[in-house]
Design an enzyme around this catalytic site. Structure first.
Site, short mmCIF file in Angstrom:
data_model
loop_
_atom_site.label_atom_id
_atom_site.label_comp_id
_atom_site.label_asym_id
_atom_site.label_seq_id
_atom_site.Cartn_x
_atom_site.Cartn_y
_atom_site.Cartn_z
N GLY A 1 1.84 8.47 10.50
CA GLY A 1 1.65 8.51 9.04
C GLY A 1 2.00 9.84 8.41
O GLY A 1 3.16 10.26 8.39
N THR B 1 0.82 -1.21 0.00
CA THR B 1 0.00 0.00 0.00
C THR B 1 0.86 1.27 0.00
O THR B 1 0.70 2.15 -0.85
CB THR B 1 -0.88 0.00 1.27
OG1 THR B 1 -1.55 -1.24 1.32
CG2 THR B 1 -1.88 1.12 1.28
N GLY C 1 -2.52 4.85 5.62
CA GLY C 1 -3.07 4.96 4.26
C GLY C 1 -1.97 5.22 3.25
O GLY C 1 -0.88 5.71 3.59
N LYS D 1 5.58 3.92 18.58
CA LYS D 1 5.59 5.32 18.11
C LYS D 1 5.94 6.28 19.25
O LYS D 1 6.74 7.21 19.07
CB LYS D 1 4.24 5.67 17.49
CG LYS D 1 3.97 4.87 16.21
CD LYS D 1 2.52 4.99 15.76
CE LYS D 1 2.24 4.18 14.51
NZ LYS D 1 0.82 4.03 14.22
N GLU E 1 -6.43 -4.92 10.86
CA GLU E 1 -5.76 -6.04 10.18
C GLU E 1 -6.44 -7.36 10.58
O GLU E 1 -7.09 -7.43 11.63
CB GLU E 1 -4.30 -6.13 10.66
CG GLU E 1 -3.52 -4.87 10.54
CD GLU E 1 -2.89 -4.69 9.18
OE1 GLU E 1 -2.82 -5.67 8.43
OE2 GLU E 1 -2.50 -3.55 8.88
N GLY F 1 -12.04 -3.17 6.79
CA GLY F 1 -10.64 -3.05 6.38
C GLY F 1 -9.84 -2.07 7.23
O GLY F 1 -8.70 -1.76 6.91
N VAL G 1 5.88 7.42 12.43
CA VAL G 1 5.03 7.91 13.52
C VAL G 1 3.91 8.79 12.95
O VAL G 1 4.17 9.80 12.30
CB VAL G 1 5.85 8.74 14.55
CG1 VAL G 1 4.96 9.20 15.69
CG2 VAL G 1 7.01 7.91 15.09
N GLU H 1 10.15 9.71 9.18
CA GLU H 1 8.92 10.49 9.40
C GLU H 1 7.68 9.62 9.31
O GLU H 1 6.72 9.78 10.07
CB GLU H 1 8.85 11.62 8.36
CG GLU H 1 7.70 12.56 8.55
CD GLU H 1 7.79 13.34 9.86
OE1 GLU H 1 8.65 14.21 9.98
OE2 GLU H 1 6.98 13.07 10.77
N1 HSE Z 1 -1.84 0.21 12.17
C1 HSE Z 1 -1.60 1.60 12.37
C2 HSE Z 1 -2.88 2.29 12.81
C3 HSE Z 1 -1.13 2.31 11.14
O1 HSE Z 1 -3.93 1.67 12.93
O2 HSE Z 1 -2.81 3.48 13.07
C4 HSE Z 1 0.30 2.08 10.86
O3 HSE Z 1 1.09 2.54 11.90
#
Ligand code: HSE
Length: 436
Positions: A134, A13, A302, A205, A190, A187, A132, A129
């Site tokens: 996104g 992704t 994302g 993080k 996971e 979705g 943490v 970057e």
């Molecule tokens: N799995 C994480 C979340 C995204 O749900 O925020 C990737 O760090």
């Protein structure tokens, strides 16, 4: 000038998001970076899918080792994830003099000290970057934008999956298990959501943010990690009645005697902006001594939001590639020989306010006994809620909010309260932060 050459390890992704954004905005990015940035090779075990995702425009190989050894590659983007093969490849890339850009929080939270040291020796950059929150540029903000400040604390909603689940639990009054299934169907979560729902992802993080904020090595093994799996809808409802929302927060706070580093469900006043961050969004609140509170909000996951962070790192590395390694921004914000050995405090030593819920027999003197135990423990009550008992059922829930106290004192008081014959349930204890 020739474009800088990038090797991409793993095209899922985020990898395909990175490829697409880099292509779409290539001219603007070139003008910013001072030269073009070109993904020259992609390594992925699924070569067919990799070819499709890159429209046949890029060389595809199945062996990532080949990429980290190629002399024409300047920067390696690691998007494989996990601690195993990713660690080997990153160390090999560094050994071969390549800069590394990674979104791998697990790898850096656990093996960061080793990786940053290897990079320092080789004079290369490890940029993270995307690891943490996104797309939120929180690493840049902490390391550079807030560099004048003595950072006092950070509190963040840094896992979108759990924030989505908590939002749904509150909106619909549903229990955790039901919402988790829904999140998986949509979705958001996971198939194996363990790292998210148990708080491990958030702990990775906040560990990284803590190191950057306070100038200390990464110490994931010292973090207190608690997820949302045991949280019940009733506590979300009672918290709401008292004017609070429950969020999974990653918190790190500087104290004279050490640093608090913890992830757990937390009551936050509903009036705070961060309490109103809903769904899969992320937000990080940082308190600096000069700037005061600053809040960073955005998508924490994302394809393109994370690609935004990956590419920002690519541009940074491209700009700094030729700079003297000793005059670059240090990986952990402080110069490597200036990291401090300040201890991470055990969870019993943290200072927090608490939400306590217990089921009690509705009899004379029960409340007096409970408040006596709290008073003897030096714990001051901030607010209280008692529900009327139902007809024919002489028992009820009591909810107590405390002022700030040391966690070990609350634990000792809870043990005494639970030993009272009139207290009919275990005491549910949640931490609470005013964040003011
Ligand atoms: N799995 C994480 C979340 C995204 O749900 O925020 C990737 O760090």
């Amino acid at each position: 000038m020739n474009p800088i050459k990038v090797g991409l390890l793993g095209i899922g992704t985020v990898g395909s998001g990175t490829f697409n954004v880099l292509k779409r905005n290539q001219e603007e990015i070139r003008r910013r970076a001072g030269r073009g940035i070109e993904i020259a090779v992609v390594a992925d075990l699924n070569t067919e899918r990799a070819r499709e995702l890159t429209n046949g425009e890029v060389e595809i190989v199945s062996d990532a080792n080949e990429v980290v050894s190629r002399p024409d590659i300047d920067i390696v983007i690691e998007l494989i994830g996990g601690y195993g093969i990713a660690r080997e490849l990153v160390l090999k890339a560094i050994e071969n003099g390549k800069h590394v850009v990674t979104a791998n929080k697990a790898l850096l939270a656990v093996h960061g000290n080793e990786i940053f040291e290897a990079a320092r020796k080789k004079g290369v950059i490890v940029a993270f970057e995307a690891a943490v929150a996104g797309g939120i540029p929180i690493i840049k903000a902490l390391r550079e934008g807030l560099t004048a400040n003595r950072i006092q604390w950070i509190a963040g909603i840094i896992n979108g999956t759990t924030n989505f689940i908590l939002s749904e639990m509150r909106d619909k009054g549903l229990d955790f298990d039901v919402v988790l299934k829904e999140a998986q169907q949509l979705g958001y979560a996971e198939a194996d959501p363990t790292f998210d729902i148990e708080g491990v992802d958030a702990a990775h993080k906040v560990t990284l943010m803590s190191a950057i904020a306070f100038g200390m090595p990464v110490q994931f093994d010292k973090a207190h990690v608690e997820g949302i799996t045991k949280l019940s809808a009733i506590d979300i409802k009672y918290a709401e009645e008292l004017g609070y929302r429950i969020k999974l927060l990653g918190i790190t706070r500087r104290r004279d005697d050490g640093v608090e580093l913890r992830v757990h469900p937390t009551l936050v006043p509903a009036s705070r902006l961060i309490a109103n961050v809903e769904g899969a969004m992320n937000a990080v609140l940082v308190q600096g001594d000069a700037v005061g509170a600053t809040l960073y909000y955005g998508k924490g996951a994302g394809a393109e939001p994370t690609a935004s962070a990956v590419i920002a790192d690519l541009v940074d590395v491209t700009r700094l590639h030729t700079a003297d390694p000793n005059h670059r921004v240090p990986h952990l914000a402080f110069q490597p020989d200036e990291l401090s050995s300040v201890p991470v405090l055990p969870i019993e030593e943290i200072n927090s306010s608490y939400y306590l819920r217990m089921r009690v027999a509705d009899e004379t003197g029960v409340l007096a006994e409970i408040t006596r135990i709290l008073a003897e423990g030096g714990i001051s009550i901030d607010a209280m809620l008692q529900k009327e008992s139902r007809e024919g059922e002489p028992q009820t829930d009591i909810i107590i909010l405390t002022h700030i106290t040391r966690e070990k004192h609350v634990n000792a008081a809870i043990a005494k309260i639970e030993a009272l014959p009139t207290v009919l349930s275990a005491v549910t204890r949640l931490r609470m932060e005013e964040l003011n």
